[in-house]
Write an enzyme that holds these catalytic residues in place. Structure first.
Site, PDB file in Angstrom:
ATOM      1  N   ASP A 487      49.491 -36.614  33.115  1.00  0.00           N
ATOM      2  CA  ASP A 487      50.934 -36.413  32.952  1.00  0.00           C
ATOM      3  C   ASP A 487      51.292 -34.931  33.066  1.00  0.00           C
ATOM      4  O   ASP A 487      50.434 -34.047  32.941  1.00  0.00           O
ATOM      5  CB  ASP A 487      51.327 -36.966  31.570  1.00  0.00           C
ATOM      6  CG  ASP A 487      52.779 -37.382  31.472  1.00  0.00           C
ATOM      7  OD1 ASP A 487      53.545 -37.100  32.404  1.00  0.00           O
ATOM      8  OD2 ASP A 487      53.151 -37.990  30.446  1.00  0.00           O
ATOM      9  N   ASP A 557      59.799 -43.225  34.421  1.00  0.00           N
ATOM     10  CA  ASP A 557      59.849 -43.603  33.011  1.00  0.00           C
ATOM     11  C   ASP A 557      60.884 -44.691  32.785  1.00  0.00           C
ATOM     12  O   ASP A 557      60.949 -45.261  31.700  1.00  0.00           O
ATOM     13  CB  ASP A 557      60.210 -42.387  32.149  1.00  0.00           C
ATOM     14  CG  ASP A 557      58.973 -41.583  31.786  1.00  0.00           C
ATOM     15  OD1 ASP A 557      57.860 -42.077  32.021  1.00  0.00           O
ATOM     16  OD2 ASP A 557      59.131 -40.458  31.280  1.00  0.00           O
TER      17      ASP A 557
HETATM   18  C1  DGJ Z   1      55.902 -39.129  30.031  1.00  0.00           C
HETATM   19  C2  DGJ Z   1      55.321 -40.303  30.749  1.00  0.00           C
HETATM   20  O1  DGJ Z   1      56.020 -40.552  31.921  1.00  0.00           O
HETATM   21  C3  DGJ Z   1      55.316 -41.498  29.824  1.00  0.00           C
HETATM   22  O2  DGJ Z   1      54.874 -42.635  30.505  1.00  0.00           O
HETATM   23  C4  DGJ Z   1      54.452 -41.195  28.646  1.00  0.00           C
HETATM   24  O3  DGJ Z   1      53.124 -41.040  29.049  1.00  0.00           O
HETATM   25  C5  DGJ Z   1      54.953 -39.948  27.949  1.00  0.00           C
HETATM   26  N1  DGJ Z   1      55.108 -38.847  28.850  1.00  0.00           N
HETATM   27  C6  DGJ Z   1      54.035 -39.543  26.838  1.00  0.00           C
HETATM   28  O4  DGJ Z   1      54.394 -38.361  26.272  1.00  0.00           O
END
Ligand code: DGJ
Length: 738
Positions: A487, A557
């Site tokens: 990430d 997300d």
């Molecule tokens: C952003 C990601 O896109 C989410 O899926 C998740 O992993 C969060 N960060 C966790 O902080």
């Protein structure tokens, strides 16, 4: 007009008689020429031609007020001729592809042909992601060397033709052959001049949770561009642009795609000039960029991938899908069916311990899932997002017995185990920051603006990159880890490095990318069995550069099925479906609070790399049964979805009814999906005209007692039954009757 030797089916032909280079893929030609002056002119790009001489396209202007004569020859004006790779400050005053500054302060250049070579295969780009060949027959490469008329600087333009894939890649090198410093202010990876402006520009734009929406608008006079200045390719704009003829549709008409294999700041620009020519450029964003070249140093640009198709947007997408799926993505997972995963993020956020994790995993295993992914919050003291990035050691208060034990227990349930990292970041509240406060990107004396309470590690520094490689390697070797979610959750501000001298500070964003690429290269090589998925707050870095290291990306997300229709539609313009992570989540949806049926959430998520992201222990028995069914079905058809040909049938940007389909490479299996967004009174009888089938073949609809010919399905259509309520969906599986 002439037809000398272009019949020989060679990928690159050089016609010495008129200094013309013809680059041929199976269905396209790209033609350029060295003018008598030594300048490189662009003559043609489009459908495959027989010609090796297109001199007639260069038309001189007898009247061009305010244009300078090149070499002071009357009526010879570079600005009135399509250029292949224009410099700045001589007689073409349109947007330059390259701009340099010399030690005398001047920045005019005038690059002319010196030499060229043609060879089979394609070389690697040192330190950068790029498309590749598995054997030399797959591509032919042309390198053209240009030199400035005054200063000892060379430019090498490299073109590789992927014959079967129908794509051309380009990159550029700048070499300082002299003793004095040269500063690069701008070095784009590709420039294409078209001699008209009868185009629409297509781009993929949006924001966090609204990535890669399809935007199409007509070109107008002047410059129109998309760019990122955010230190990553970004949620806002994708490093891709296409020019489509006004009458080009989803399945018909000319389209020219420009995709940039890079994950940092980029610029994609079209300038329509005063003669209605359109100059398209793509490359590293010159904004806040410069690069110092010392004696004998060279700079390598990232790669641009150019695709022409006469078969509309689908034609272009298929070329990108095939090339990026097979010759950009790498590693042992490239061609492997991807596992159905369960991720605990939307199920628990930071609030979990090893018992709740194991409960979710146990249920996931019962339902038929294959991989459990432990998301953010397993390390340091991280119980919310205000601390601990950088402290990559397990939080034993939450995970008693550590990752080795947990991963084994999850394996014993019949699931693989995966782990989340955000390796590029550091929280000011962390052991790492306490020890190395200067390891983050910052400018001495200026505030260090925090985003999500974190700062970015300075990956232009070798010591920082080495630390990340070492730390992650330790964790990855300490447990049974089959998958990593990588990430990255903030953009760059106050850009400065404690290690770079003042004259190199503007190199930081690109050096950061080189550092990141080195880290990913080393880790993916050291852990070839691990399936890596990139992520940046969802799809903030869904780009070809990341795809080279990690064959799948968390698309967004936003997990709402209706929002996902647009996000996945836009993403599919360039990126293969197998690269798109798509999960079923809870309702009301956590991002937009919409209620959608579980069936619809399944149909939409099953159009990519499928998974779940909700607390499945809290579901009713009926919901669990439905999920079991979805998983059973997806397992049967996932080869077609992940590796088949994808067709968009109707667009969520234009229609309430959205449909798409997949055809397996062997053409034996077809999956069709349909979503009606809003229920309407007295809706019309919808029938979906399928594409990509064999007219004469018969197809049975699985689960229904019905067989149709391919031509019936394509020209009459597949009937959509009456659907009830908002956000209803239907999915069909068709099999060819043998
Ligand atoms: C952003 C990601 O896109 C989410 O899926 C998740 O992993 C969060 N960060 C966790 O902080």
């Amino acid at each position: 007009m002439e037809n000398l030797n272009n019949k020989e089916n060679k990928s690159i032909v050089y016609n010495q008689d008129n200094n013309t280079f013809i680059l041929n893929s199976n269905k396209t030609s790209y033609i350029l020429k060295v003018l008598d002056s030594g300048h490189l002119a662009h003559l043609y790009w489009g459908r495959r031609l027989r010609s090796t001489n297109l001199d007639y396209v260069i038309r001189r202007r007898n009247w061009g007020s305010f244009l300078a004569n090149t070499d002071n020859k009357e009526n010879f004006m570079l600005e009135a001729i399509s250029q292949e790779y224009p410099g700045y400050g001589a007689t073409d005053l349109r947007s330059p592809a390259v701009e340099l500054q010399f030690s005398d302060g001047s920045s005019a250049t005038d690059f002319r042909y010196v030499s060229h070579k043609i060879y089979e295969g394609k070389n690697k780009l040192e330190g950068l992601p790029a498309t590749y060949t598995e054997n030399d027959e797959e591509a032919t490469t042309l390198e053209i060397v240009l030199k400035d008329t005054l200063k000892p600087v060379e430019i090498v333009l490299t073109y590789s033709v992927f014959k079967e894939f129908d794509a051309i890649t380009r990159n550029v090198k700048v070499r300082n052959m002299g003793q004095e410093d040269v500063k690069i202010l701008r070095v784009l990876s590709a420039n294409v001049d078209f001699n008209d402006d009868n185009f629409d520009m297509i781009q993929l734009s949006g924001s966090w949770a609204r990535e890669r929406h399809f935007v199409r608008q007509p070109l107008r006079s002047g410059s129109q561009s998309i760019e990122s200045r955010r230190g990553s390719s970004s949620h806002a704009q994708n490093p891709f642009m296409a020019l489509a003829r006004k009458d080009t549709t989803e399945t018909k008409g000319d389209i020219y795609g420009f995709s940039f294999v890079y994950s940092g700041n980029f610029l994609a620009n079209v300038e329509v000039d005063m003669f209605y020519n359109s100059r398209v450029q793509i490359g590293i964003n010159p904004f806040d960029f410069s690069w110092l070249l010392k004696e004998n140093e060279e700079f390598q640009s990232p790669e641009a991938v150019l695709v022409y198709s006469p078969n509309g947007v689908t034609g272009m997408s298929h070329i990108y899908h095939n090339l990026y799926g097979k010759r950009l993505a790498r590693g042992e997972h490239r061609d492997k069916i991807r596992p159905i995963l369960i991720n605990n993020w939307e199920a628990t956020y930071f609030d979990f311990n090893e018992t709740s994790i194991k409960n979710i995993a146990k249920e996931a295993s019962n339902l038929g899932m294959e991989l459990f992914v432990l998301d953010d919050g397993w390390f340091g003291k991280r119980n919310n997002d205000d601390c601990s990035l950088g402290d990559w050691f397990v939080n034993e208060d939450k995970i008693k017995g550590g990752l080795g034990k947990l991963s084994k227990e999850i394996n014993d349930m019949g699931l693989q185990f995966g782990l989340w990292f955000e390796p590029e970041m550091v929280c000011p509240v962390s052991e790492l920051y306490e020890k190395y406060p200067d390891w983050c990107i910052h400018i001495p004396g200026r505030i260090r603006s925090e985003a999500r309470m974190q700062l970015i590690l300075d990956l232009s520094r070798d010591d920082v990159c080495d630390y990340i490689i070492e730390t992650l390697s330790k964790v990855l070797s300490s447990a049974s880890i089959s998958y990593v979610k990588w990430d990255m959750n903030r953009n760059m501000t106050e850009i400065g490095s404690a290690k770079l001298p003042p004259e190199r500070q503007r190199e930081l964003p690109h050096r950061y990318m080189l550092g990141l690429y080195r880290i990913m290269e080393e880790l993916t090589t050291a852990f070839p069995h691990i399936l890596f998925e990139s992520c940046s707050g969802g799809g903030g870095r869904f780009d070809p550069g990341m795809l080279y290291y990690m064959p799948q990306t968390w698309t967004s997300d936003n997990t709402d099925a209706i929002e996902r229709l647009k996000i996945q539609y836009g993403t599919s313009l360039v990126y293969p479906n197998v690269s798109m992570g798509c999960h079923v989540s809870a309702v009301p949806n956590h991002q937009v609070h919409r209620m959608t049926p579980l069936n619809t959430r399944g149909v939409v998520a099953m159009s990519g790399n499928f998974g779940y992201e909700l607390d499945i222990t809290k579901l009713s028995d009926e919901e669990k049964e439905m999920i079991k069914e979805q998983i059973k079905n997806y397992k049967k058809i996932r080869e077609t979805i992940q590796f088949g040909d994808y067709y968009r049938l109707s667009s969520p940007f234009e229609s309430n009814d959205v449909a798409w389909m997949f055809v397996s490479k062997d053409k034996k299996e077809v999956v069709v999906s349909f979503v009606r967004q809003r229920a309407l009174p007295h809706p019309k009888f919808e029938s979906l005209k399928l594409v990509g089938l064999e007219e004469d073949a018969s197809y049975e609809i699985v689960g229904e007692d019905a067989v149709f010919f391919g031509d019936e399905l394509m020209y009459v259509g597949l009937n959509v039954p009456e659907l009830v309520g908002d956000y209803a969906a239907k999915m069909w599986v068709l099999r060819k009757v043998l």
